[in-house]
Design an enzyme around this catalytic site. Sequence first.
Site, short mmCIF file in Angstrom:
data_model
loop_
_atom_site.label_atom_id
_atom_site.label_comp_id
_atom_site.label_asym_id
_atom_site.label_seq_id
_atom_site.Cartn_x
_atom_site.Cartn_y
_atom_site.Cartn_z
N LYS A 105 0.94 -1.50 -0.25
CA LYS A 105 0.24 -0.38 0.21
C LYS A 105 0.90 1.12 -0.09
O LYS A 105 2.12 1.61 0.06
CB LYS A 105 -0.99 -0.20 1.52
CG LYS A 105 -2.11 0.39 1.37
CD LYS A 105 -3.35 0.06 0.29
CE LYS A 105 -5.01 0.91 0.54
NZ LYS A 105 -5.72 0.04 -0.36
N ALA A 219 -19.10 0.31 -4.50
CA ALA A 219 -19.33 -0.97 -4.15
C ALA A 219 -21.32 -0.89 -3.58
O ALA A 219 -21.88 -2.46 -4.06
CB ALA A 219 -18.65 -1.29 -3.23
P1 NAD Z 1 -17.39 5.18 -2.73
O1 NAD Z 1 -17.31 6.92 -2.35
O2 NAD Z 1 -17.69 5.02 -4.35
O3 NAD Z 1 -18.72 5.02 -1.53
C1 NAD Z 1 -18.61 5.24 -0.52
C2 NAD Z 1 -20.12 5.71 -0.35
O4 NAD Z 1 -20.93 5.67 0.98
C3 NAD Z 1 -21.11 6.71 -0.83
O5 NAD Z 1 -22.61 6.89 -0.97
C4 NAD Z 1 -20.92 8.18 0.73
O6 NAD Z 1 -22.51 8.56 0.28
C5 NAD Z 1 -21.53 6.95 1.57
N1 NAD Z 1 -21.41 7.21 2.75
C6 NAD Z 1 -20.04 8.17 3.41
N2 NAD Z 1 -20.00 8.21 4.60
C7 NAD Z 1 -21.13 7.72 4.99
C8 NAD Z 1 -21.59 7.77 6.23
N3 NAD Z 1 -20.83 8.17 7.61
N4 NAD Z 1 -23.08 6.51 6.38
C9 NAD Z 1 -23.73 6.10 5.50
N5 NAD Z 1 -22.94 5.92 4.43
C10 NAD Z 1 -21.76 6.85 3.93
O7 NAD Z 1 -16.38 3.78 -2.19
P2 NAD Z 1 -17.36 2.45 -2.50
O8 NAD Z 1 -15.60 2.14 -3.47
O9 NAD Z 1 -18.25 2.37 -2.47
O10 NAD Z 1 -16.27 2.16 -0.86
C11 NAD Z 1 -16.93 1.51 -0.35
C12 NAD Z 1 -15.88 0.65 0.39
O11 NAD Z 1 -15.76 -0.27 0.74
C13 NAD Z 1 -15.02 1.26 1.62
O12 NAD Z 1 -15.23 1.02 2.82
C14 NAD Z 1 -13.88 1.08 0.20
O13 NAD Z 1 -12.61 0.68 1.50
C15 NAD Z 1 -14.74 -0.48 0.46
N6 NAD Z 1 -13.56 -1.34 -0.57
C16 NAD Z 1 -14.22 -0.55 -2.21
C17 NAD Z 1 -13.51 -1.16 -3.28
C18 NAD Z 1 -14.30 -1.06 -4.51
O14 NAD Z 1 -13.58 -2.01 -5.39
N7 NAD Z 1 -14.57 -0.41 -4.40
C19 NAD Z 1 -12.70 -2.48 -3.43
C20 NAD Z 1 -12.72 -3.20 -1.47
C21 NAD Z 1 -13.48 -2.31 -0.06
#
Ligand code: NAD
Length: 408
Positions: A105, A219
């Site tokens: 990372k 996600a």
């Molecule tokens: P993103 O930024 O696209 O979406 C995040 C979502 O969470 C948004 O809808 C936002 O409004 C919401 N959010 C933010 N703060 C919040 C709160 N306090 N309460 C409720 N909702 C809230 O992010 P993503 O890519 O969808 O990732 C989401 C999670 O999945 C993260 O923890 C990330 O580390 C994990 N993740 C994502 C991937 C990927 O490929 N996208 C891979 C592994 C892990």
Amino acid sequence: MNKDILCKECDTRLEHLESTGLISSKQRTLMQHPDRVVSTHLVITRDSGELESIPAFRIQDSLARGPGKGGIRFHPDVTAEEVSSLAFVMSLKTALLDVPFGGAKGGAQFNPRDYSKQEIEKIARTYVRSFADVLGPQKDVPAPDVNTTPQIMNWMRDEFETITGQEAPAFITGKSVEEGGSEGRVEATGMGAFMVLQEKFSNKEKSELSVAVQGFGNAGSVLAGLLQDGGYRVVAVSDSKGAIYKEEGLDIEAVTIFKKEGNRISDYTQEGVQHISNEELLELDVDILAPAALGDVITKDNAHNVHSRTIVEVANGPISSDADEVLHKKGIEVIPDLLANAGGVTVSYFEWHQNIYGESWSQEQVFETLQEKMKLAYKQTKDLAQEKNTSLRDAAYTIAIDRITNAQ
Ligand code: NAD
């Protein structure tokens, strides 16, 4: 405990696995320290003409099973400890899914909101120049993470190619499809979580299963859409401003369009839809709860109020370790992040593979291959959990650690 351990939280997890006899003390020692920690300061000239130095890190937790793999984060809270913890999780994920990568990372400690586009480009290029010796398609393959976009990936790849004088699409993953990215990468994390749920509930009538999804980003929105298409009843979804609930099931397609138009979920109205808070969403009496937003949303303070039967950790670390125990005692099964959100890194591996071999897979091929990997990892985790009478989380860690330490 060894005082100079960088990631204390990782060692707490290792200590737990050792004390329950799932890993040996030799394995714990082998896993305690990253293979390589590189830190520097990125010195850039701001638009104002002033020089600024930004702390930056690349931590290769394990290179035993292949090149390092992991994103680069631009955020003011980036520290060596945080980067080390994220790199540790990457090693475990790639090992559990059995893709031929280690875990790494990177991060730079600054707030991109306070910087112009040109300044961010300078930081991205300086990052690559500073870490070029330890990065590369066969050494360590970066990717996007918090605040690092496909545009930043393009600058980074360009800088690396300028330094080496060679084309290197496999230097970085998470590229747009036109720039050598993979079909299906955008959907991969939600899709991977969906595939695991399909395995777990293969004998169940899906319309009998209610689901609440916290977070409607990349996600969460993909997962919610797939679940609805698969016949599940998605009763609640949310974004950072609030949640909506409908007992008979929401129209996820309509919510997705509403959100894409730039609206907030909390402003969505339709007959029978109630507005609730994010905290209330976590406490709903549903079959499946999918936290897909932030870490540590379920802690010992609210774990007692969680009423779902299964939790699928789409976000990284949504359940704190003290809450884990409470949930376990309540008989709530947790599908750990290591497995549930590993679809993303698995498709990143497919992207690297396509770049290395000059292949271009269809979305169908990507998802078929992903399904094989997710199904197998779920089965292996479930079987070990049954054999050792332990949680899916402990089983997933054990499988991953066995694979990493066997390769050392
Ligand atoms: P993103 O930024 O696209 O979406 C995040 C979502 O969470 C948004 O809808 C936002 O409004 C919401 N959010 C933010 N703060 C919040 C709160 N306090 N309460 C409720 N909702 C809230 O992010 P993503 O890519 O969808 O990732 C989401 C999670 O999945 C993260 O923890 C990330 O580390 C994990 N993740 C994502 C991937 C990927 O490929 N996208 C891979 C592994 C892990």
